[in-house]
Design a protein around this motif. Structure first.
Motif, PDB file in Angstrom:
ATOM      1  N   GLU A   1     -24.397  14.660  -2.114  1.00  0.00           N
ATOM      2  CA  GLU A   1     -24.542  15.357  -0.831  1.00  0.00           C
ATOM      3  C   GLU A   1     -23.217  15.369  -0.091  1.00  0.00           C
ATOM      4  OE1 GLU A   1     -27.409  13.483   1.716  1.00  0.00           O
ATOM      5  OE2 GLU A   1     -28.185  15.467   2.166  1.00  0.00           O
ATOM      6  N   VAL A   2     -22.796  16.552   0.332  1.00  0.00           N
ATOM      7  CA  VAL A   2     -21.579  16.648   1.143  1.00  0.00           C
ATOM      8  C   VAL A   2     -21.915  17.449   2.385  1.00  0.00           C
ATOM      9  CG1 VAL A   2     -20.090  16.573  -0.903  1.00  0.00           C
ATOM     10  CG2 VAL A   2     -20.790  18.785   0.045  1.00  0.00           C
ATOM     11  N   THR A   3     -21.038  17.380   3.383  1.00  0.00           N
ATOM     12  CA  THR A   3     -21.294  18.176   4.589  1.00  0.00           C
ATOM     13  C   THR A   3     -20.400  19.403   4.586  1.00  0.00           C
ATOM     14  OG1 THR A   3     -19.631  17.090   5.937  1.00  0.00           O
ATOM     15  CG2 THR A   3     -21.818  16.108   5.925  1.00  0.00           C
ATOM     16  N   CYS A   4     -20.834  20.424   5.311  1.00  0.00           N
ATOM     17  CA  CYS A   4     -20.036  21.655   5.451  1.00  0.00           C
ATOM     18  C   CYS A   4     -20.056  22.103   6.894  1.00  0.00           C
ATOM     19  CB  CYS A   4     -20.651  22.808   4.662  1.00  0.00           C
ATOM     20  SG  CYS A   4     -20.956  22.455   2.978  1.00  0.00           S
ATOM     21  N   CYS A   5     -19.113  22.960   7.230  1.00  0.00           N
ATOM     22  CA  CYS A   5     -19.135  23.636   8.525  1.00  0.00           C
ATOM     23  C   CYS A   5     -19.316  22.665   9.674  1.00  0.00           C
ATOM     24  CB  CYS A   5     -20.220  24.698   8.557  1.00  0.00           C
ATOM     25  SG  CYS A   5     -20.002  25.960   7.302  1.00  0.00           S
ATOM     26  N   ASN A   6     -18.350  21.724   9.816  1.00  0.00           N
ATOM     27  CA  ASN A   6     -18.428  20.769  10.934  1.00  0.00           C
ATOM     28  C   ASN A   6     -19.736  19.989  10.915  1.00  0.00           C
ATOM     29  OD1 ASN A   6     -15.982  21.250  12.118  1.00  0.00           O
ATOM     30  ND2 ASN A   6     -16.852  21.558  14.155  1.00  0.00           N
ATOM     31  N   ALA A   7     -20.192  19.658   9.728  1.00  0.00           N
ATOM     32  CA  ALA A   7     -21.423  18.876   9.543  1.00  0.00           C
ATOM     33  C   ALA A   7     -22.660  19.596  10.045  1.00  0.00           C
ATOM     34  CB  ALA A   7     -21.305  17.505  10.211  1.00  0.00           C
ATOM     35  N   LYS A   8     -22.574  20.915  10.233  1.00  0.00           N
ATOM     36  CA  LYS A   8     -23.766  21.649  10.667  1.00  0.00           C
ATOM     37  C   LYS A   8     -24.674  21.965   9.477  1.00  0.00           C
ATOM     38  CE  LYS A   8     -21.850  23.700  14.794  1.00  0.00           C
ATOM     39  NZ  LYS A   8     -21.596  24.887  15.577  1.00  0.00           N
ATOM     40  N   LEU A   9     -24.103  21.880   8.297  1.00  0.00           N
ATOM     41  CA  LEU A   9     -24.905  22.135   7.103  1.00  0.00           C
ATOM     42  C   LEU A   9     -24.615  21.057   6.078  1.00  0.00           C
ATOM     43  CD1 LEU A   9     -24.356  25.976   6.663  1.00  0.00           C
ATOM     44  CD2 LEU A   9     -26.512  24.859   7.209  1.00  0.00           C
TER      45      LEU A   9
END
Lengths: 260, 671, 305
Positions: free
Chosen positions: C118-126
């Motif tokens: 699991e990784v975060t994207c878009c400033n952790a919004k996704l």
């Protein structure tokens, strides 16, 4: 000197993101797009180097993506890049960092760039791999996370931002790739004459199929919104109870308290 | 005895030739002086300020002969007006003498100055002269003794006061000794028609004839030569305002207030944008520095100057003149200075009060255009961030554009995209859309529309910043980009009427956007609500409250809208405690000119100064009609330590709290 | 399943983050070995094989050299995963190793789910779930995402790590210590901000005390700076600094849009305000309805323990 700047157009991070139909990427509707913030520093640094060397260097800006990325490319041209290459790919999000790097390296292969600038990561995917991987594919020297840059006679001396605010100073000889951190410089606001000139600069379009020969090494299995922010927990009542509750939540939800 | 006077008594008719020759020389010097000045005006760009000549002449006549603008500040204004009329009368009097002596009498034997006419002529001229002298004396005291703050004394001022005083005094002295030598002995009854002359004559009554004639010759020639000296000096001293100021009335800006020239961005080969050198301004901009008399009325009212910022509108105008006439290749932006240029809030207090019709604001805007478009310079990094936000998301906050319409969730209104069948388009603006405090205003306005049965629609996420703050900060390119998108969108929906709760949006859509093709009518909500109340479509509960009202710059001065908001608040039960500076003399909140996007780093805070003015009225409430003003007052109340003593409200909120349900169904034909 | 953990050693110290690698390996259920360019004097408390290259001979971080050392260790250990911390060391070195192996790299992992990362994207919004497609996989883990259960323990089995070719294209010159003069809130991980609700200038140090206790920086809202209660270098907001800390504590701040714009990127927001309806409540993860001057000292005291 030939300089290459690799930029990406990303959505503005203030946007509300929704998933696309397949659940593999964000839906582009209702999103405002802009140049990746890290890449702005890259463009600015390239232009400053060109100015330092009396305008001799030629700066090419390259970007991969659908037609809309031309807006970001034009901004780079308005800031001072000389020409542009748009590697057209409507399904850019299906390419993993390895494929993106391969396509960029394929473009650079026969062109003998001396120096490549790019942002240290993109604001949407944020894998922070492409810059370094391109350097490895081209056999160039590479330094990342630049907050300081100086060029003299074929050698660049850079400051890398390290954790805690200290910096590591390293030297590398051209040809090289450098990835830029926020705060490396102050990206200029394009003047109107430059915006006008940019409209006449050359933008070569190339389909990505011409450049990409590699298969992906990682794949997106799914994309989803994170667990809701709890809609904001309101804690009322006795101070001690509030403290207990707050500390409990902080321990659970944040990582910073291990230091305390 | 005949009531008349021997023209050229004592000095003799032989003076006529040298007199005219010398006059010609003086006039030639005067013309030459202006010829040189015209060459300097012409180094700047052309601009048509002679269109609609009938209207221009009429304005010039009223302002010149009526001294209307001068009289606005009565302290020094009345004395100047009276002095002007006095001196003008004396001038006409002298012309009549010349007319008779050198034209009508020698050619036709016609004598005008005789009989009853001559008696009244003498009286009027004496009165005019003494009034002029007294007023001049008062003005001299004011300038040199009282020394009002900010009023600079220059070499020209010494010259003008001395010369004018001497001219009037020698006039009376010459008259006095003439009367002493003639009428006093031969026609005393006539002498009474020249009371001042008679008074002077009596002082010299004891002198013998020869001495009187000697003195008369002295003062006659002295008077004449000094007048010639004045004429010759006109173009080289502040005396030039005798011509340049009335000319400025003629050249006045007939466009709606706040009009700025749009830059043609399609024009090929244009390399220079905005004003860096004098040549980049228009001839009128240079001419303004000649029409300006440094009266400091603008400076007195400038919110920046009065909070220790380095900006003085008067100084900017003078500096342009200095550069134009001194070193024409000097950089204007460097001479005036960025700090001064960025400090302007475009409140127009300067232009509204200027008695010489000088146009301070647009010069500053042109220089700002140069700073931004040619040098990429901003008053601060925070402004560059805000400008980038407008570019990316259509609002200076950087909030996602898709959420622009979210404030209206749960309210009775639709976006035009959903249903374009509305009575009015409510152009919400960035602040009412995104700022929590101002969203209350938007909601209040919609409630008011609902209560009046007005079908209101918004653009929602399709709406973009009207572009006003970035335009006022000099970024014409971004302004045109965002404006054109709005115009295309609104025209596309076939909108006929737009109402907005922001005076900046209102001025921009209602005036600036016309050039870009916007067709709809644009109205500020205070005018809109005032009409609804008067028509009977909207009923408002009269619930007593005490308040003071702030006339925002872009509504009061730019649009002359001061009555309607007061009407509404009165109908709502308000009892007003006017601030000293209200209506056209209102003091800016500090956020105009794009400064809402910038940080106030220099001097003291404009908003705190205004809030203190409100506090001083004793009213517990300050009511405004602009989102910038509301934001500034909320901030100023906190910073100025007025919390608990003063509250800030928008007019819409007051009305929305007092809505009565309509007893009759809403009428059709609101369109 | 085997994981090779690449620890980090800098300026004579083993970085604590190296233990997070172990935590990740445990989470994966993988056997782990570690690589470190460090010193025998400062060995990690780690119970597996440790490939140690002597920092005295190999010097401070030199990417090409470290790459060769790591590849050497990989050749000997033959791991499935090569794990780095996503730090200025990890994101610089990992892609070089991945490219040399032609292995997929998953960056800044925050979790493991169903064998995927699991990784975060878009400033952790996704969030994105990523599956490796290559035999080996390079992983970088988000700092602080994986914490060791209990204290690190164990004595490593030392293996000497060396390469003969020490050439490289990047030459290490030196370190520059962090600047002390200006307050740079943009790099702070924890910010505790004072708003008008703190009441008066004399109360601001109380807020600063909490910031210190949390290992963070003092921030301030605009009215506080305007009133002269705090220097401008502490201002957070559109006309101050825009910050994105892991934790933002807003004390007595109502939430004017100019302030929100400067701090809403924070990962976790706690607001302390006596007004339950303060606008900041809309974006705060936790709103503590309390008097700032009562709550904050009590909170600080809890950290003194």
């Amino acid at each position: 000197m030939k300089i290459l700047v690799c930029i990406k157009q990303v959505p503005d991070m203030e946007s509300r993101f929704r998933l696309n139909g397949e659940g593999t990427w964000y839906d582009e509707a209702d999103l405002a797009f802009r140049m990746n913030e890290y890449d702005e520093y890259a463009v600015e640094q390239a232009v400053r180097l060109k100015e330092q060397l009396g305008g001799e260097p030629e700066i090419t800006v390259v970007s991969i993506g659908p037609d809309r990325v031309v807006e970001a490319v034009k901004k780079a041209l308005a800031m001072g890049a000389d020409r542009a290459v748009h590697i057209k790919d409507d399904e850019y999000y299906r390419k993993d960092p390895w494929q993106i790097s391969s396509a960029l390296a394929a473009h650079a292969a026969s062109r003998h760039y001396d120096l490549v600038f790019t942002g240290m990561q993109s604001q949407d995917r944020g894998s922070a791999q492409v810059g370094v991987t391109v350097a490895e594919l081209l056999g160039f020297a590479c330094a990342t996370t630049l907050v300081g840059f100086a060029y003299e006679g074929g050698t660049i001396t850079v400051k890398r931002e390290l954790e805690g605010g200290s910096k590591g100073i390293v030297k590398l000889r051209l040809p090289a790739v450098v990835t830029c951190q926020l705060g490396l410089n102050t990206p200029r606001y394009p003047t109107l004459p430059n915006i006008m000139k940019a409209k006449k600069k050359e933008i070569v379009v190339q389909p990505i199929s011409e450049l990409l020969k590699e298969a992906e090494l990682t794949g997106t299995a799914g994309m989803y919104p994170p667990a809701k922010r709890g809609g904001g927990i309101v804690i009322e009542g006795d101070v001690n109870d509030q403290l207990d509750r707050l500390l409990g939540i902080l321990k659970e939800k944040t990582t910073v308290l291990r230091a305390a | 005895m005949e009531a008349t006077r021997e023209i050229y008594w004592n000095v003799g008719h032989a003076v006529v030739l040298p007199m005219y020759l010398l006059t010609l020389v003086a006039l030639a010097a005067c013309c030459y002086g202006f010829y040189l000045r015209v060459a300097v005006y012409r180094q700047a760009k052309a601009q048509d300020r002679l269109d609609n000549p009938g209207k221009r002449l009429s304005l010039m006549a009223r302002n010149l002969f009526g001294q209307l603008k001068v009289l606005r500040v009565s302290g020094p204004g009345i004395p100047h007006g009276l002095f002007f009329w006095g001196f003008l009368t004396l001038f006409i009097g002298t012309l009549l003498v010349m007319l008779q002596a050198d034209l009508t009498q020698p050619l036709f034997g016609l004598v005008i100055l005789k009989g009853t006419f001559y008696k009244f002529y003498s009286l009027v001229l004496d009165l005019a002269g003494v009034i002029a002298l007294v007023m001049l004396f008062g003005l001299t005291l004011r300038r040199f003794l009282v020394r009002p703050e900010g009023l600079r004394i220059t070499r020209d001022d010494y010259l003008m006061h001395l010369l004018l005083t001497a001219i009037i005094l020698t006039g009376f002295f010459a008259e006095g000794v003439r009367i002493a030598a003639t009428e006093l002995r031969g026609n005393p009854g006539l002498a009474e028609w020249s009371p001042v002359g008679l008074f002077v004559a009596k002082q010299f009554a004891a002198q013998d004839d020869a001495s009187l004639k000697q003195l008369h010759t002295l003062w006659w020639w002295g008077h004449f030569l000094m007048v010639l000296g004045l004429i010759a000096s006109i173009p080289w001293t502040k005396f030039r305002h005798l011509f340049t100021t009335p000319a400025n009335y003629l050249f006045t800006d007939l466009r709606p207030k706040g009009s700025i020239a749009a830059i043609d961005l399609e024009e090929e080969g244009v390399e220079q944008f905005g004003a860096e050198k004098v040549a980049d301004l228009t001839w009128k901009d240079v001419f303004d520095s000649d029409a300006c008399t440094s009266c400091k009325r603008c400076q007195d009212r400038c919110p920046a100057f009065n909070t220790e910022k380095p900006l003085s509108p008067m100084k900017v105008v003078q500096q342009i003149g200095e550069v134009a006439f001194g070193n024409r290749d000097a950089s204007l932006t460097e001479t005036v200075g960025s700090d001064a240029l960025w400090s302007c809030t475009t409140c127009r207090a300067c232009q509204e009060i200027c008695p010489a019709d000088v146009e301070q604001v647009n010069k500053i805007l042109e220089m700002r255009r140069n700073l931004v478009l040619m040098q990429g310079e901003f008053p601060g990094e925070e402004v560059m961030v805000a400008v980038n936000n407008v570019e990316v998301n259509g609002n200076p906050f950087g909030m996602a554009y898709a959420s622009r319409g979210d404030w209206s969730d749960g309210m009775e209104l639709r976006t035009l995209h959903e249903d374009a069948n509305v009575d009015i388009l409510y152009f919400v603006g960035c602040y009412a859309s995104f700022d929590k405090r101002n969203q209350e205003v938007a909601r209040s306005f919609v409630k008011i529309c609902n209560a009046a049965g007005v079908r209101v629609g918004i653009l929602g996420k399709e709406e973009k910043c009207c572009g006003e703050p970035v335009r006022k900060l000099g970024n014409e390119y971004l302004y045109q980009m965002t404006a054109r998108e709005n115009v295309e969108l609104i025209n596309g929906y076939g909108v006929k009427r737009i109402v907005t709760t922001c005076p900046h949006c209102m001025n921009t859509l209602g005036r600036d956007y016309r050039e870009l093709g916007l067709e709809a009518d644009v109205e500020h909500y205070t005018v809109f609500i005032d009409r609804l109340i008067r028509e009977g479509t909207l009923a408002v509960d009269e619930r007593r409250f005490d308040y003071t009202y702030h006339d925002s710059c872009y509504l009061g001065r730019y649009q002359d809208i001061v009555r309607q908001p007061r009407n509404i608040l009165h109908a709502a039960g308000g009892r007003i405690n006017e601030m000293e500076r209200s209506e056209k003399e209102s003091f800016c909140c500090g956020a105009g000119g794009g400064r809402i996007l910038a940080e106030e780093k220099l001097g003291s805070r404009i908003n705190v100064k205004r809030v203190k003015m409100a506090e001083a009225t004793g009213a517990p409430l300050i009511v405004s009609n602009c989102p910038f003003c509301l934001t500034m007052f909320e901030d100023g109340i906190k910073t100025g330590d007025c919390e608990g003593k003063l509250q800030a409200r928008d007019l819409a909120e007051i009305v929305a709290q007092r809505l009565q349900p309509m007893p009759v169904p809403s009428p059709e034909g609101l369109n | 399943m085997k994981a090779l953990l690449i620890g980090e050693y800098r300026q004579g110290k083993l970085l604590e983050s190296s233990y997070e690698l172990k935590a990740f390996a445990d989470r994966l259920g993988a056997e782990s070995a570690m690589v470190l360019v460090g010193s025998a004097a400062e060995m990690p408390k780690f119970g597996g094989r440790l490939y140690l290259a002597d920092v005295a001979s190999y010097g401070e971080y030199n990417p090409d050299l470290h790459k060769k050392l790591v590849l050497e260790a990989i050749a000997r250990e033959n791991p499935d995963y090569i794990v780095f911390v996503h730090s200025s060391y990890g994101w610089d070195l990992a892609p070089r190793v991945a490219a040399a192996l032609k292995a997929g790299q998953v960056s800044e992992v925050v979790g493991v789910l169903d064998g995927k990362f699991e990784v975060t994207c878009c400033n952790a919004k996704l969030r994105r779930s990523v599956a490796p497609k290559s035999a080996r996989c390079v992983i970088t883990i988000q700092a602080g995402a994986f914490t060791l259960q209990g204290e690190p323990q164990g004595v490593p089995q030392l293996e000497t790590l060396e390469v003969s070719d020490t050439s490289g294209k990047v030459e290490f010159v030196g370190y520059e210590a962090a600047e002390q003069k200006e307050v740079d809130l943009t790099r702070a991980e924890v910010i505790v901000s004072a708003g008008r609700g703190v009441g008066k200038k004399e109360n601001v140090p109380v807020i600063a005390e909490l910031a210190r206790a949390l290992g963070g920086e003092l921030g301030a809202s605009r009215p506080v700076v305007d009133a002269g209660w705090a220097p401008h270098s502490h201002q957070v907001g559109t006309t101050g600094q825009t910050v994105s800390p892991k934790l933002y504590v807003a004390c007595g701040i109502s939430g004017a849009i100019q302030h929100l714009a400067g701090m809403k990127k924070a990962d976790f927001i706690v607001a302390i305000n006596k007004d339950k309806d303060a606008p900041i409540g809309e974006i705060a993860d936790v709103l503590v309805v309390a008097d700032v001057m009562q709550f904050v000292p009590a909170l600080t005291a809890r950290f003194a323990r």
